[in-house]
Design a protein around this motif. Structure first.
Motif, mmCIF file in Angstrom:
data_model
loop_
_atom_site.group_PDB
_atom_site.id
_atom_site.type_symbol
_atom_site.label_atom_id
_atom_site.label_comp_id
_atom_site.label_asym_id
_atom_site.label_seq_id
_atom_site.Cartn_x
_atom_site.Cartn_y
_atom_site.Cartn_z
ATOM 1 N N ARG A 26 0.844 -1.201 0.000
ATOM 2 C CA ARG A 26 0.000 0.000 0.000
ATOM 3 C C ARG A 26 0.873 1.243 0.000
ATOM 4 O O ARG A 26 1.853 1.330 0.747
ATOM 5 N N ASP A 34 -9.768 0.620 -8.397
ATOM 6 C CA ASP A 34 -10.483 -0.151 -7.374
ATOM 7 C C ASP A 34 -11.835 0.515 -7.130
ATOM 8 O O ASP A 34 -11.899 1.622 -6.581
ATOM 9 N N ASN A 76 -14.159 -0.368 -5.161
ATOM 10 C CA ASN A 76 -14.656 -0.480 -3.788
ATOM 11 C C ASN A 76 -13.995 0.502 -2.828
ATOM 12 O O ASN A 76 -14.493 0.737 -1.736
ATOM 13 N N GLN A 77 -12.841 1.058 -3.225
ATOM 14 C CA GLN A 77 -12.162 2.021 -2.371
ATOM 15 C C GLN A 77 -11.274 2.902 -3.231
ATOM 16 O O GLN A 77 -11.195 2.738 -4.443
ATOM 17 N N ASP A 78 -10.617 3.860 -2.600
ATOM 18 C CA ASP A 78 -9.776 4.787 -3.336
ATOM 19 C C ASP A 78 -8.566 4.074 -3.927
ATOM 20 O O ASP A 78 -8.117 3.046 -3.421
ATOM 21 N N SER A 125 -3.393 -0.149 -3.195
ATOM 22 C CA SER A 125 -3.469 -0.922 -1.958
ATOM 23 C C SER A 125 -3.745 -2.384 -2.295
ATOM 24 O O SER A 125 -4.183 -2.710 -3.403
#
Length: 489
Positions: free
Chosen positions: A266, A476, A478-480, A276
């Motif tokens: 990450r 991604d 689902n997230q940054d 990440s």
């Protein structure tokens, strides 16, 4: 406006431009292709009158254009701006970002017009980076900023030297569309070293051979010109010479598997996540290509391996049998790695000779601070001869054209036969012949496992047949940030 070059001759220590007679008529935009040498850089310097009488000799005339009517974009200009910002900006060390050094500030400084700046950032897909420091951009992102900066000057004539360098596939396509639209209101000179980068909307092409304006033709005539096949054959012979040189000095350091391993990697800056959840291992004999769009973290990942990224010690990394941060010397790691990247090119600010640049690869130093052996000097001299740069052995690195500097840095990375050879967009700034030469040589190195390659390029045609393993960064959802997808071809 009509621009005429008449009996023009300009020479630096490393390249010459020779134009007998060339007329760019009003409303015409031209493409320029050079078989060898950085013609674009000299043309840009001449048209903007950025001429150093101590390093350039110049005769002849350029009629119909003034420096104030021209904006010039090149890799060297981008590097110069970045160096100036890094030297003058101490705001980061004080805990804040100087607005003048953000993407918005760099463009705004050319026009002092908020609306125009916002418009250009939107057109070139830079709005999401407007508050980002220019010094933290990827090479491709920086290229788009340099173009926005040039257009912001609102001059009628643009000279774009390798405008596609460092851009991912999507941004190359949108840039082509943007430049075609821009050509309706401005004259544009587009200098390329890749035949596929010559825009379809260009109607006229000027071809230079060894610095001399050899011929002028229509775009259709260019598409059917035999020069590419001729250059490919020439590059093949030089590549064989490189392989023979490497074989003569071959050695085989061997490490147990994995050579490198990253667990749940990450990297983040403040509240911005770059990537990440990256899990990746490199085993002996396996070459890898790193893929992904501009700004996804490709260069950052390679920096974790090389050890010059500050977050390499906050990640779970094994390399060459050592757990990173367990007391190993960074130099013990680097002596097994050869590196070529735009970041290294920027860091190589010392003004040692061309020969010393290659020799410095034996010591992993920027510049040469130890007395080399006769054998090291001999090998470096052979490299210069193969690269057709033997006559430049004593020339200072900073006096060479950008492409010649890049060739030296490639030789510097290969000369010690490293276990890992990291190549982050290695062809940037190279002319057609230089690019074919290095690509062929890398293919041979990979096939014979003389070094293990970690390779980044945005061009499909740069793919090496010997590389069948890929790590690709994708957004991604689902997230940054980005995540990595590992695959085998």
């Amino acid at each position: 406006m009509e621009i005429r070059f008449t009996q023009l001759q300009c020479s630096s220590s490393s390249v010459t431009v020779d134009i007998n007679d060339w007329v760019i008529e009003p409303q015409q935009s031209w493409g320029v292709f050079s078989t060898e040498g950085d013609v674009g850089a000299l043309l840009g310097q001449l048209l903007t009158q950025q001429i150093d009488a101590q390093t350039l000799t110049y005769s002849g005339d350029i009629i119909g254009v003034t420096p104030a009517s021209v904006a010039f974009v090149s890799l060297l200009e981008q590097q110069s701006l970045l160096e100036a910002i890094l030297e003058q900006d101490d705001s980061e060390s004080l805990g804040y970002t100087d607005p003048k050094t953000t993407v918005f500030g760099v463009v705004f400084n050319q026009c002092h017009d908020n609306d125009l700046t916002h418009q250009l950032l939107q057109q070139l897909d830079l709005t999401h980076l407007s508050l980002s420091p220019f010094a933290q951009l990827s090479t491709g992102e920086g290229r788009r900023v340099m173009l926005a900066r040039a257009v912001a000057t609102q001059v009628p004539f643009l000279v774009l030297d390798e405008p596609y360098a460092g851009l991912d596939v999507a941004h190359r396509q949108t840039l082509t569309e943007y430049l075609q639209q821009l050509s309706q209101t401005k004259q544009i000179l587009v200098v390329v070293s890749r035949e596929e980068d010559m825009p379809d909307w260009i109607e006229h092409v000027a071809m230079f051979s060894h610095g001399k304006l050899d011929s002028m033709m229509t775009k259709l005539q260019w598409d059917n010109h035999p020069v590419i096949a001729q250059l490919t054959a020439q590059a093949g012979q030089q590549s064989d010479d490189i392989l023979a040189l490497i074989r003569r000095h071959r050695h085989k350091p061997l490490f147990a598997n994995p050579v490198f391993q990253l667990n749940n990697g990450r990297v983040a800056y403040s509240d911005k996540v770059i990537f990440s959840g990256v899990n990746w291992r490199i085993d002996n004999g396996v070459h890898w290509q790193v893929k992904g769009p501009n700004g996804c973290g490709k260069s950052t990942l390679l920096g974790l391996i090389f050890g010059d990224h500050p977050q390499c010690y906050s990640n779970d990394i094994d390399i060459f049998g050592n757990k990173r941060g367990s007391g190993e010397s960074i130099w013990e790691i680097k002596k097994h790695i050869g590196m070529v990247s735009s970041a290294l090119h920027l860091q190589y600010r010392v003004n040692c000779s061309a020969l010393d640049v290659i020799v410095s690869g034996f010591y992993d130093s920027i510049g040469l601070y130890q007395k080399p052996t006769a054998q090291q000097i001999s090998v470096a001299t052979e490299w210069l001869a193969i690269l057709h740069m033997g006559h430049l052995s004593k020339t200072a690195f900073r006096q060479l054209e950008y492409g010649q500097q890049r060739l030296l840095l490639i030789a510097r990375a290969i000369v010690k036969q490293p276990t890992l050879l990291i190549l982050d967009e290695p062809y940037q700034g190279l002319d057609y012949l230089g690019r074919r030469l290095i690509k062929n040589a890398l293919e041979l190195i990979a096939k014979e496992h003389l070094s293990q390659l970690l390779y980044v390029s945005h061009y499909q045609e740069d793919s090496l047949d010997s590389i069948q393993h890929y790590i690709e960064f994708v957004k991604d959802e689902n997230q940054d940030g980005y995540r990595a997808v590992v695959s085998q071809g």
